[in-house]
Design a protein around this motif. Sequence first.
Motif, PDB file in Angstrom:
ATOM      1  N   UNK A  91       0.804  -1.222   0.000  1.00  0.00           N
ATOM      2  CA  UNK A  91       0.000   0.000   0.000  1.00  0.00           C
ATOM      3  C   UNK A  91       0.833   1.266   0.000  1.00  0.00           C
ATOM      4  N   UNK A  92       2.137   1.128  -0.259  1.00  0.00           N
ATOM      5  CA  UNK A  92       2.941   2.314  -0.513  1.00  0.00           C
ATOM      6  C   UNK A  92       4.054   2.617   0.454  1.00  0.00           C
TER       7      UNK A  92
ATOM      8  N   UNK B 275       5.965 -11.852  -3.402  1.00  0.00           N
ATOM      9  CA  UNK B 275       6.133 -11.395  -4.789  1.00  0.00           C
ATOM     10  C   UNK B 275       4.979 -10.490  -5.218  1.00  0.00           C
ATOM     11  N   UNK B 276       3.773 -10.831  -4.795  1.00  0.00           N
ATOM     12  CA  UNK B 276       2.621  -9.995  -5.130  1.00  0.00           C
ATOM     13  C   UNK B 276       2.706  -8.635  -4.445  1.00  0.00           C
ATOM     14  N   UNK B 277       3.122  -8.644  -3.178  1.00  0.00           N
ATOM     15  CA  UNK B 277       3.152  -7.399  -2.411  1.00  0.00           C
ATOM     16  C   UNK B 277       4.212  -6.429  -2.906  1.00  0.00           C
ATOM     17  N   UNK B 278       5.323  -6.931  -3.449  1.00  0.00           N
ATOM     18  CA  UNK B 278       6.434  -6.050  -3.841  1.00  0.00           C
ATOM     19  C   UNK B 278       6.468  -5.796  -5.342  1.00  0.00           C
ATOM     20  N   UNK B 279       5.413  -6.183  -6.041  1.00  0.00           N
ATOM     21  CA  UNK B 279       5.433  -6.107  -7.506  1.00  0.00           C
ATOM     22  C   UNK B 279       5.585  -4.691  -8.032  1.00  0.00           C
ATOM     23  N   UNK B 280       5.232  -3.694  -7.230  1.00  0.00           N
ATOM     24  CA  UNK B 280       5.305  -2.305  -7.686  1.00  0.00           C
ATOM     25  C   UNK B 280       6.564  -1.590  -7.208  1.00  0.00           C
ATOM     26  N   UNK B 281       7.417  -2.275  -6.470  1.00  0.00           N
ATOM     27  CA  UNK B 281       8.663  -1.656  -6.027  1.00  0.00           C
ATOM     28  C   UNK B 281       9.635  -1.519  -7.198  1.00  0.00           C
ATOM     29  N   UNK B 282      10.479  -0.532  -7.117  1.00  0.00           N
ATOM     30  CA  UNK B 282      11.485  -0.349  -8.151  1.00  0.00           C
ATOM     31  C   UNK B 282      12.526  -1.462  -8.123  1.00  0.00           C
ATOM     32  N   UNK B 283      13.165  -1.690  -9.258  1.00  0.00           N
ATOM     33  CA  UNK B 283      14.142  -2.776  -9.374  1.00  0.00           C
ATOM     34  C   UNK B 283      15.319  -2.572  -8.427  1.00  0.00           C
TER      35      UNK B 283
ATOM     36  N   UNK C 163      -7.649  -6.318  -4.683  1.00  0.00           N
ATOM     37  CA  UNK C 163      -6.271  -6.536  -4.243  1.00  0.00           C
ATOM     38  C   UNK C 163      -6.239  -7.238  -2.883  1.00  0.00           C
ATOM     39  N   UNK C 164      -7.167  -6.884  -2.017  1.00  0.00           N
ATOM     40  CA  UNK C 164      -7.212  -7.495  -0.688  1.00  0.00           C
ATOM     41  C   UNK C 164      -7.549  -8.982  -0.779  1.00  0.00           C
ATOM     42  N   UNK C 165      -8.476  -9.330  -1.659  1.00  0.00           N
ATOM     43  CA  UNK C 165      -8.850 -10.733  -1.831  1.00  0.00           C
ATOM     44  C   UNK C 165      -7.690 -11.553  -2.374  1.00  0.00           C
ATOM     45  N   UNK C 166      -6.979 -10.973  -3.339  1.00  0.00           N
ATOM     46  CA  UNK C 166      -5.821 -11.669  -3.899  1.00  0.00           C
ATOM     47  C   UNK C 166      -4.751 -11.852  -2.825  1.00  0.00           C
ATOM     48  N   UNK C 167      -4.569 -10.832  -2.006  1.00  0.00           N
ATOM     49  CA  UNK C 167      -3.593 -10.900  -0.917  1.00  0.00           C
ATOM     50  C   UNK C 167      -3.895 -12.071   0.011  1.00  0.00           C
TER      51      UNK C 167
END
Length: 502
Positions: A150-151, A182-190, A287-291
Amino acid sequence: MNPSMRLRQGLGLAGLVLLVLATRLPFRSEVLYHWDSVNFAYAMKEFNLAREQPQPPGYIVYVWLCRLVDGVFHDAQTTMVSLSILASVFAVLGMYFLGKELYNSRTGWAAALFLAASPLFWFYGEIALPHTLDAMFVIWISLGLLRVMRGERGLIFPVVIGMAIAGGVRQQTLVFLGPLALFAVRKLGLKRLAVAAALGAVLCLAWFVPLIQLSGGLQEYLRIVGAFTDRFQKTTSIFMGAGWGGVRRNAIKLILYSGYGWNILCIPVLAVLVRTLRARRLPRPGERSVFLALWVLPAGLFYLVVHMGQQGLVFVFLPALLLLSAAALDRWLCRQPPFFWAGVVLLVAISGSIFALLPEYPLGAGTQRLLTRQTLQNNDRYFLERFRAIRQSFPPESSSILATNWHHVEFYLPEYRVFHFDVGAKWEVDEGLSENQTRQLVGISDAGEKVILFDAELEPFNRTPERVAWVELSGGDQLAVLPLYNGEKLWIGVDGFGVTGR
């Protein structure tokens, strides 16, 4: 959060701590409960994976933690139970913050109380095993991953540290949390991901390298783990030829164990599900359900098709089910707060009463066994009565012990000669059958000796029952003894045991 709300939250959290301590401390077990508990107790003295001290894959950080705490207690049982209780406290606190973050404050309080009152979680908080510690790590790591998703990207580093430690406590947990991470960090920069991955690798190596060294090298470690895995999974894993019989066995255990941990607390989920189906308006998964799905499914699928062991293994996903129950109750009664809190109190009271009040076999001997307060009492009494009677009446120089619980006997009565007799466990393909592969004659001293039949389940395998003498125990049970005279020997075979003159 204003000061008044912060004060109320602080008082509530203090109340949770006191609740867990007040419900755990009076009921803690006195004897190492499980075979694995004995493994860990031995590992605290000598780490030897080949001798299953502890059992593979190693749990080395848990062993290190036990050794550290044992510097205070100097007793393996007290050390591990203290860790279980402390982990229970922090797991319940974590459930509040996770429920609050995932849904709202009401859900957080309900989820924390549901976990504290779950009879399965309560039971494991009273015994010498690492499963409540595992649950604690899973809950706090899930909270961290949720906030990263969530940021709050800077939290990735403490989350990675927690995951590395959790992997050292129980290696399987690191694997099960992988898809969720992997799902939770998918939006983090490389760049941030690379740094976090490097940190995690270094921390995991900090326990993995000593684990390999203590096991005699990587090749020997893999051999030990492979042999241990084959021993269990040949009859449970569809990948090792167990077929649908293995899946059936796993499914029964998975449903029973999860059901007992969830118990009456699943009612809000069922109620909301029925109402949703009647309305024919299935919500789109967000997103919560997938989590939550990625939290539950990896471990659940593994236990279903590979191997389902003891009941505490469900703690890797049981908190997610309890969160769903709390959220469902809030959704069901959100417009009527008094009814919501009344529902929480009622469900918690019933769930906690299952542990505190139900007997070990509520439907009678030989039926489904429940892990309750009475189960702990019966287990402690079973072992303590026998240990006491043997020490008082049977000198070690003229007495031997035949036992199915020989691991416990060797740990608590190391001065006695102990013979092993293995019987297939419940739910296994050889349930109730002798697991002894060959016939052996055991030499006894020429002057004669008494062989104590430690466990009641040995009775059907005794081929010379007419020779048995009985000793009354303090609690009303009896201990069987086989007296051997000059020249006689004890034989142990695939179909039983007995006395022979040659």
